[in-house]
Scaffold this active site. Sequence first.
Site, mmCIF file in Angstrom:
data_model
loop_
_atom_site.group_PDB
_atom_site.id
_atom_site.type_symbol
_atom_site.label_atom_id
_atom_site.label_comp_id
_atom_site.label_asym_id
_atom_site.label_seq_id
_atom_site.Cartn_x
_atom_site.Cartn_y
_atom_site.Cartn_z
ATOM 1 N N HIS A 615 0.816 -1.225 0.000
ATOM 2 C CA HIS A 615 0.000 0.000 0.000
ATOM 3 C C HIS A 615 0.847 1.271 0.000
ATOM 4 C CE1 HIS A 615 -0.450 0.542 4.710
ATOM 5 N NE2 HIS A 615 0.807 0.445 4.339
ATOM 6 N N GLU A 644 -3.093 -6.878 3.631
ATOM 7 C CA GLU A 644 -3.396 -5.490 3.269
ATOM 8 C C GLU A 644 -4.892 -5.238 3.400
ATOM 9 O OE1 GLU A 644 -1.477 -2.967 2.452
ATOM 10 O OE2 GLU A 644 0.410 -3.749 1.644
ATOM 11 N N GLU A 675 -4.698 2.512 -0.626
ATOM 12 C CA GLU A 675 -5.419 1.276 -0.345
ATOM 13 C C GLU A 675 -6.202 0.910 -1.599
ATOM 14 O OE1 GLU A 675 -4.541 -0.245 2.247
ATOM 15 O OE2 GLU A 675 -3.523 1.484 3.124
#
Length: 709
Positions: A615, A644, A675
């Site tokens: 990310h 993640e 993200e």
Amino acid sequence: MEQTILRDVKKGELKEEEIVEEEALARVDIWKYVLGFTEMAMVKCAIDLGIADMLHKNGGSMSLSELSSSLNCPPSTLYRLMRFLTCRKIFSQTQTSHDTIVYAQTPLSRRLSSHEEKNLAALILLESTPVMLAPWLELSNRIKGKNASPFAAANGEDVWSYASNDLAHSKLINDAMACDARVVVPQIIKECPRLFDGVFSVVDVGGGDGTTSSILVKGFPWIRAINFDVPHVVSPNVVFNNEQLQHVGGNMFESIPKADVAFMKWVLHDWSDEECIQILKRCKEAIPKDDGKVIIIEAIIDDGTKDEFEDARLMLDMAMWAHTTNGKERTLKEWSYLLKEAGFCQYNVKHIQAVQSQNLRDVKKGENKEEGIGEEEALASVDIWKYVFGFTEMAMVKCAIDLGIADVLHKNGGSMSLSELSSSLNCPPPTLYRLMRFLKHRKIFSQTQTSHGTIVYAQTPLSRRLSSHEEKNLAALILLESTPIMLAPWLGLSNRIKGKSASAFDAANGEDVWSYASNNLAHSKVINDAMACDARVECPNLFDGVSSVVDVGGGNGTTSSILVKGFPWIQAINFDVPHIVSSNVDYNEQVQHVGGNMFESIPKADVAFMKWVLHDWGDEECIQILQQCKEAIPKDNGKVIIVEAIIDDGTKDEFEDARLMLDMVMWAHTTNGKERTLKEWSYLLKEAGFCQYNVKHIQAVQSIIEAYP
């Protein structure tokens, strides 16, 4: 591409039977303190970009392409910002039958528009300046008595001296007070129309730029008003003196111009009890003895009403602590004391639909006296304050960590009386009580009272996440995100969104986050400590049949140490840049610390493991890292495990807010990081050469992606 999504942890379902509902809630709520500045920063960004103003100018709604063109922002960049803001209901989003995204105003967004009378944009802009943010980080020293004023400790002089020496900052203060006056004073006129019956003259003490006086004389045309403040504040307005409104400079501690009524809004909360009594005595001298009165517009806390503004009042009390030397919000008992000491023999209290109260009680909790205002509008008048004082919660939790409150309670069996806790922390009881009043209101600590009236504080599942004695604590993450280094980039985000800077962190700190860390080892340690506290991943079958793991970007090796402890048959390689792994001196024959560059090559292992690594990077960089991981694992039975966040994948679970906040953090702190949605993860894996992946959702902000070559 084949995809399997495995779900065995649903919303609200707990795998550990002994964890109660409060514990489950704590693991979600802690993130609003870790990422506590995000909401305020993104609303400031929206104000800087003029989104609400642009929508107003175009009839209240615009498509994504229209808005991005008008604001001169790339559509993909603006979409990312608006995704966050619509999730917070600051703007609304709809989609046409042709899949066109359309954004519209809401009652909350209108409070950010300069075209709206009730906007509080200037207050948000004031509170989010570096000058006003810096004192929050000094609060633990203030509470311990190490400095008299956090503002002076951070900025070299108290707030009033600073304003008098910096006219630009003084204007910010006056603009902020004026925008609150435009909200509160019309409310007073509407709810208390007879307040000025028989009144022919009013002196507005500490009236700033005269906005309050202007509204009063417009509402009550027979009144002559005096706007009274320090000379440098009123001097620009003297040229506008007229028969109905005069601007007069002076010192309220010495004398106040004569009038039928002395009016004060948000003045006394800036000062100590002794100073307030002095000001009130001057007011008493300024009004007629027979029929004069003083009108005070201030917050009243803890008076039993517990209305929807109570949160804002307690945040405002913390703001007084950070920004003034002796200011505070007061209870009704404390106001009674001040008035009695100043020589007032009688007073009335009237609650209005605002943070402040004013001189009889006819507005009860939840009652809406403005017929035209719907439920959403009423809610917006409350919710806007969490953006005005958006740093408060994070700052006060940081203060609790700095003081070690959770650690001291843990050491003493989980609960202590106020006197015991103040003694252990070496903090005066009244000071500590004020802090704990705020923290227990947020349910960070709990408070009970014995039959003898002794106040006792105890741990909660949330406070245990601040204690160094607890395995699941996230204190280090809060301490990282609240450093000046990590806060500064947030204030430059509007330039980043407009493409004026490639990296908000670079613009604020002179180099990107990784270069800064490599050149500042103390900050590098803060980062590694933060990543270590979130290292635990609960998924027991993940490493079946695995003999070796390389933890890519593994920092100080915490994840590797946890893995080999949980799976004793595994050999782990903690792999990171040389300056990080060279400081890892803890010996463990099952963990090898290796320095290198993940863009060039990665040590061989059965599994390449990455947690919160990808990310930080753009798509091209992620594909490059994933390709190196693919080369490091066996072709037949190797896999890459990616831990993640996955956003917008339809789950909409209780961690979705935190994931979207984390996306904004990536924007502030990295050059191209973000993200990703499941679709975006699928693209990366396919481009890197992975033909299959599974996704497993766990009770955390992150999900687990298993990718196979």
